[in-house]
Design a protein around this motif. Structure first.
Motif, PDB file in Angstrom:
ATOM      1  N   LYS A  37       0.831  -1.207   0.000  1.00 59.14           N
ATOM      2  CA  LYS A  37       0.000   0.000   0.000  1.00 59.14           C
ATOM      3  C   LYS A  37       0.868   1.260   0.000  1.00 59.14           C
ATOM      4  N   ALA A  38       1.907   1.269   0.813  1.00 60.95           N
ATOM      5  CA  ALA A  38       2.799   2.432   0.857  1.00 60.95           C
ATOM      6  C   ALA A  38       3.477   2.635  -0.489  1.00 60.95           C
ATOM      7  N   GLY A  39       3.914   1.539  -1.123  1.00 64.54           N
ATOM      8  CA  GLY A  39       4.555   1.641  -2.439  1.00 64.54           C
ATOM      9  C   GLY A  39       3.618   2.220  -3.482  1.00 64.54           C
ATOM     10  N   GLU A  40       2.353   1.802  -3.462  1.00 61.24           N
ATOM     11  CA  GLU A  40       1.369   2.323  -4.417  1.00 61.24           C
ATOM     12  C   GLU A  40       1.178   3.823  -4.246  1.00 61.24           C
ATOM     13  N   ILE A  41       1.070   4.260  -2.986  1.00 62.01           N
ATOM     14  CA  ILE A  41       0.853   5.692  -2.723  1.00 62.01           C
ATOM     15  C   ILE A  41       2.040   6.516  -3.205  1.00 62.01           C
ATOM     16  N   LEU A  42       3.252   6.047  -2.908  1.00 63.87           N
ATOM     17  CA  LEU A  42       4.451   6.797  -3.273  1.00 63.87           C
ATOM     18  C   LEU A  42       4.668   6.833  -4.783  1.00 63.87           C
ATOM     19  N   LYS A  43       4.395   5.715  -5.461  1.00 67.98           N
ATOM     20  CA  LYS A  43       4.649   5.645  -6.900  1.00 67.98           C
ATOM     21  C   LYS A  43       3.666   6.473  -7.713  1.00 67.98           C
ATOM     22  N   GLN A  44       2.440   6.616  -7.229  1.00 71.44           N
ATOM     23  CA  GLN A  44       1.437   7.332  -8.012  1.00 71.44           C
ATOM     24  C   GLN A  44       1.369   8.826  -7.695  1.00 71.44           C
ATOM     25  N   THR A  45       2.253   9.288  -6.787  1.00 65.85           N
ATOM     26  CA  THR A  45       2.233  10.695  -6.393  1.00 65.85           C
ATOM     27  C   THR A  45       3.444  11.421  -6.960  1.00 65.85           C
ATOM     28  N   PRO A  46       3.244  12.565  -7.614  1.00 67.63           N
ATOM     29  CA  PRO A  46       4.372  13.356  -8.122  1.00 67.63           C
ATOM     30  C   PRO A  46       5.344  13.694  -6.987  1.00 67.63           C
ATOM     31  N   SER A  47       6.630  13.617  -7.256  1.00 67.73           N
ATOM     32  CA  SER A  47       7.644  13.781  -6.208  1.00 67.73           C
ATOM     33  C   SER A  47       7.574  15.134  -5.519  1.00 67.73           C
ATOM     34  N   GLU A  48       7.137  16.165  -6.270  1.00 66.47           N
ATOM     35  CA  GLU A  48       7.074  17.487  -5.649  1.00 66.47           C
ATOM     36  C   GLU A  48       5.886  17.630  -4.707  1.00 66.47           C
ATOM     37  N   LYS A  49       4.971  16.646  -4.735  1.00 59.06           N
ATOM     38  CA  LYS A  49       3.796  16.704  -3.863  1.00 59.06           C
ATOM     39  C   LYS A  49       3.914  15.758  -2.663  1.00 59.06           C
ATOM     40  N   ILE A  50       5.130  15.266  -2.454  1.00 56.27           N
ATOM     41  CA  ILE A  50       5.397  14.426  -1.284  1.00 56.27           C
ATOM     42  C   ILE A  50       6.252  15.218  -0.296  1.00 56.27           C
ATOM     43  N   ALA A  84      17.683   7.891   7.999  1.00 55.98           N
ATOM     44  CA  ALA A  84      17.046   6.848   7.192  1.00 55.98           C
ATOM     45  C   ALA A  84      15.916   7.439   6.363  1.00 55.98           C
ATOM     46  N   LEU A  85      15.155   8.355   6.944  1.00 57.67           N
ATOM     47  CA  LEU A  85      14.056   8.977   6.203  1.00 57.67           C
ATOM     48  C   LEU A  85      14.588   9.905   5.110  1.00 57.67           C
ATOM     49  N   MET A  86      15.684  10.605   5.398  1.00 57.07           N
ATOM     50  CA  MET A  86      16.288  11.446   4.366  1.00 57.07           C
ATOM     51  C   MET A  86      16.865  10.593   3.237  1.00 57.07           C
ATOM     52  N   ASN A  87      17.360   9.410   3.578  1.00 54.99           N
ATOM     53  CA  ASN A  87      17.832   8.477   2.555  1.00 54.99           C
ATOM     54  C   ASN A  87      16.671   8.037   1.666  1.00 54.99           C
ATOM     55  N   ALA A  88      15.506   7.788   2.264  1.00 56.09           N
ATOM     56  CA  ALA A  88      14.315   7.426   1.497  1.00 56.09           C
ATOM     57  C   ALA A  88      13.903   8.568   0.578  1.00 56.09           C
ATOM     58  N   ARG A  89      14.009   9.790   1.079  1.00 55.47           N
ATOM     59  CA  ARG A  89      13.661  10.956   0.265  1.00 55.47           C
ATOM     60  C   ARG A  89      14.528  11.019  -0.991  1.00 55.47           C
ATOM     61  N   GLU A  90      15.830  10.747  -0.797  1.00 57.05           N
ATOM     62  CA  GLU A  90      16.750  10.773  -1.930  1.00 57.05           C
ATOM     63  C   GLU A  90      16.457   9.632  -2.906  1.00 57.05           C
ATOM     64  N   ALA A  91      16.201   8.430  -2.356  1.00 59.68           N
ATOM     65  CA  ALA A  91      15.944   7.263  -3.206  1.00 59.68           C
ATOM     66  C   ALA A  91      14.671   7.427  -4.033  1.00 59.68           C
ATOM     67  N   LEU A  92      13.673   8.079  -3.446  1.00 55.38           N
ATOM     68  CA  LEU A  92      12.391   8.278  -4.127  1.00 55.38           C
ATOM     69  C   LEU A  92      12.373   9.546  -4.981  1.00 55.38           C
ATOM     70  N   ASN A  93      13.498  10.265  -5.001  1.00 54.57           N
ATOM     71  CA  ASN A  93      13.607  11.526  -5.752  1.00 54.57           C
ATOM     72  C   ASN A  93      12.537  12.531  -5.329  1.00 54.57           C
ATOM     73  N   ILE A  94      12.240  12.551  -4.052  1.00 57.23           N
ATOM     74  CA  ILE A  94      11.228  13.476  -3.529  1.00 57.23           C
ATOM     75  C   ILE A  94      11.796  14.891  -3.548  1.00 57.23           C
ATOM     76  N   THR A  95      11.039  15.797  -4.095  1.00 57.80           N
ATOM     77  CA  THR A  95      11.472  17.203  -4.164  1.00 57.80           C
ATOM     78  C   THR A  95      10.588  18.120  -3.325  1.00 57.80           C
ATOM     79  N   GLY A  96       9.595  17.514  -2.653  1.00 55.34           N
ATOM     80  CA  GLY A  96       8.713  18.307  -1.791  1.00 55.34           C
ATOM     81  C   GLY A  96       9.439  18.793  -0.551  1.00 55.34           C
ATOM     82  N   PRO A  97       8.787  19.591   0.263  1.00 57.91           N
ATOM     83  CA  PRO A  97       9.429  20.221   1.425  1.00 57.91           C
ATOM     84  C   PRO A  97       9.746  19.238   2.549  1.00 57.91           C
TER      85      PRO A  97
END
Length: 500
Positions: free
Chosen positions: A302-315, A330-343
């Motif tokens: 479920k978490a993977g589905e939510i993350l994959k279908q959401t634009p990185s700038e909106k996470i 660890a959470l900042m590492n996840a941010r980098e791995a998921l290419n999250i650009t949100g705040p």
């Protein structure tokens, strides 16, 4: 070679050098020679009223109190002579004359100096005790919300009176009556409701002052003790965690001269509740507006589905001021791995009361560390989080910890993926919840308000049927693996190194 400005003394036939104006007790303790005491504490004034530490000094007409007597050059001291041993037996006999023989039901049994000294120095039947002449005093007297007093067990060492006056700075306790009828009372017009009241039970050498929260909960010999760091505020006091079968029964101060000395505030002593209560025990997902326990596999999916279908700038990523630098990394590492650009946000408990002893108004142990983990990137506050979610600029929050805005603060829904040890605003409203370890189930680093690294190891490990949850980085590693996200795997040993 003799050092400058030192004097030579001989204790039990062995010569030592020490600084002038040092007491016999301090010299003996520094050299591994044990002298029993009841009324002495190195951080309080000297009362010398228990007379337990009397030693023999050459040329002195009587035994002298080691806690009060300063050394002089050439002094010869005996701490285990027949005269000293005889005095200890007599002193204990007098102290025990009206003392209740209730060790089997006393909360201090196993932690009691009187019990220990009787076993070590006396171990004989009293010649003076009489059932008919037994003196009775106040029993189970409630002195405040945290402390109960038993006057019959009290040996009148006055440590509690001195602590209130000298450490807390207020004359909260006093004594009344004289001789063997003397007992401790709350000073007139005062109440024993102050932020360090449980230190009175900590320094009490017998079972006279007991902790109302710990009383009759667990015998001390069933407890395992581990070093830890208090999670209650940004001071980062050193603690001893007393626990059994995964439950923390109390925290005690651990000596740390640079931070807390030998003390701990009441919030710190009772911080076991942050581990014991409101725990999240299994993964859960939101189904028809209600969280349902599910397997780890279903929660990961479920978490993977939510993350994959959401634009990185909106996470948005929410770091926790209550979690370690390693967990936040660890959470900042996840941010980098998921290419999250949100705040990036930092959440934590609100500010509270402070004082000039130990308590800091920042009630989070690692706010400074969370900011450091962000590595110079801008971090936003709760009001910004609410504003961005309500404006539709954030659709998903990847969160560490449970502190955050209430559901009523949002005018629109955002999917929350929470890794948290306890129930709280963020975890209660999450679309996916992963259980995380408490402060006692993980090892890592806090950065206190002075910028000092406060490192600690796991206090509570697997024991019998008790199994702690996965570490935060272990859960995220599984998330990456199961959802096909390419990311470097981390462990608690290398996360904080990578953040620096």
């Amino acid at each position: 070679m003799r050092q400058m400005n030192t004097v030579k003394v001989t204790i039990n036939g062995i010569q030592f050098e020490a600084e002038p104006n040092t007491t016999i007790l301090k010299v003996a303790s520094a050299n591994g020679i044990s002298i029993p005491t009841f009324c002495y504490h190195p951080n309080l004034s000297i009362a010398a009223n228990c007379r337990m530490c009397l030693v023999e000094v050459e040329g002195a007409p009587k035994l002298l109190p080691a806690c009060q007597t300063e050394i002089r050059d050439g002094m010869k001291i005996w701490t285990e002579s027949e005269k000293v041993k005889s005095w200890r037996k007599q002193n204990l006999e007098f102290i025990l004359l009206h003392h209740p023989i209730d060790c089997p039901i006393c909360d201090a049994a196993g932690d009691c100096k009187l019990q220990n000294f009787y076993n070590e120095y006396d171990w004989e039947k009293s010649r003076l005790w009489s059932f008919t002449d037994k003196l009775h005093k106040s029993k189970r007297k409630i002195l405040g919300p945290n402390v109960i007093y038993d006057a019959e067990r009290c040996i009148l060492c006055t440590l509690c009176i001195r602590f209130c006056k000298e450490i807390y700075g207020q004359h909260l306790l006093d004594s009344r009556n004289r001789g063997n009828r003397r007992e401790i009372i709350v000073a007139e017009g005062e109440t024993l409701d102050f932020p360090y009241s449980l230190m009175l039970t900590e320094i009490c050498p017998v079972g006279a002052l007991t902790n109302r929260h710990f009383r009759f909960k667990k015998r001390c010999w069933f407890l395992s003790s581990s070093p830890g760091i208090c999670p209650g505020c940004a001071t980062g006091c050193a603690t001893i965690v007393d626990h059994d079968e995964g439950i923390i029964f109390r925290l005690r101060p651990r000596q740390d001269i640079e931070v807390n000395g030998p003390w701990l505030c009441d919030d710190g002593v009772l911080a076991g509740e942050l581990h014991n209560t409101e725990r999240i025990s299994s993964p859960a997902i939101l189904v028809n507006g209600e969280q349902k326990p599910v397997s780890m596999e279903m929660a990961i999916q479920k978490a993977g589905e939510i993350l994959k279908q959401t634009p990185s700038e909106k996470i948005g990523v929410v770091l926790s001021a209550g979690c370690t630098c390693e967990e936040n990394s660890a959470l900042m590492n996840a941010r980098e791995a998921l290419n999250i650009t949100g705040p990036i946000f930092i959440e934590g408990r609100p500010e509270g009361e402070e004082d000039n002893i130990l308590r800091n108004k920042d009630k989070n142990p690692n706010k400074r560390g969370a900011k450091l983990v962000a590595q110079g990137k801008e971090t936003l506050e709760r009001k910004d989080l609410i504003e961005l979610v309500n404006a539709g600029k954030i659709d998903v929050l990847l969160c560490l910890g449970s502190d955050g805005p209430d559901k009523d603060d949002f005018h629109r829904n955002a999917s929350i993926i929470s890794l948290s040890s306890r129930r709280g605003n963020l975890s209660n409203n999450a679309s996916v919840v992963f259980p995380a370890p408490s402060y006692a189930e993980t090892k890592g680093t806090y950065i206190n308000f002075k910028g000092m690294e406060r490192k600690f190891d796991i206090s509570i490990k697997s024991w019998g049927s008790y199994k702690p949850p996965l570490q935060v980085w272990e859960t995220l590693n599984i998330l990456f693996e199961k959802t096909g996200i390419t990311a470097k795997k981390f462990s608690g040993d290398n996360l904080w190194v990578s953040a620096r």
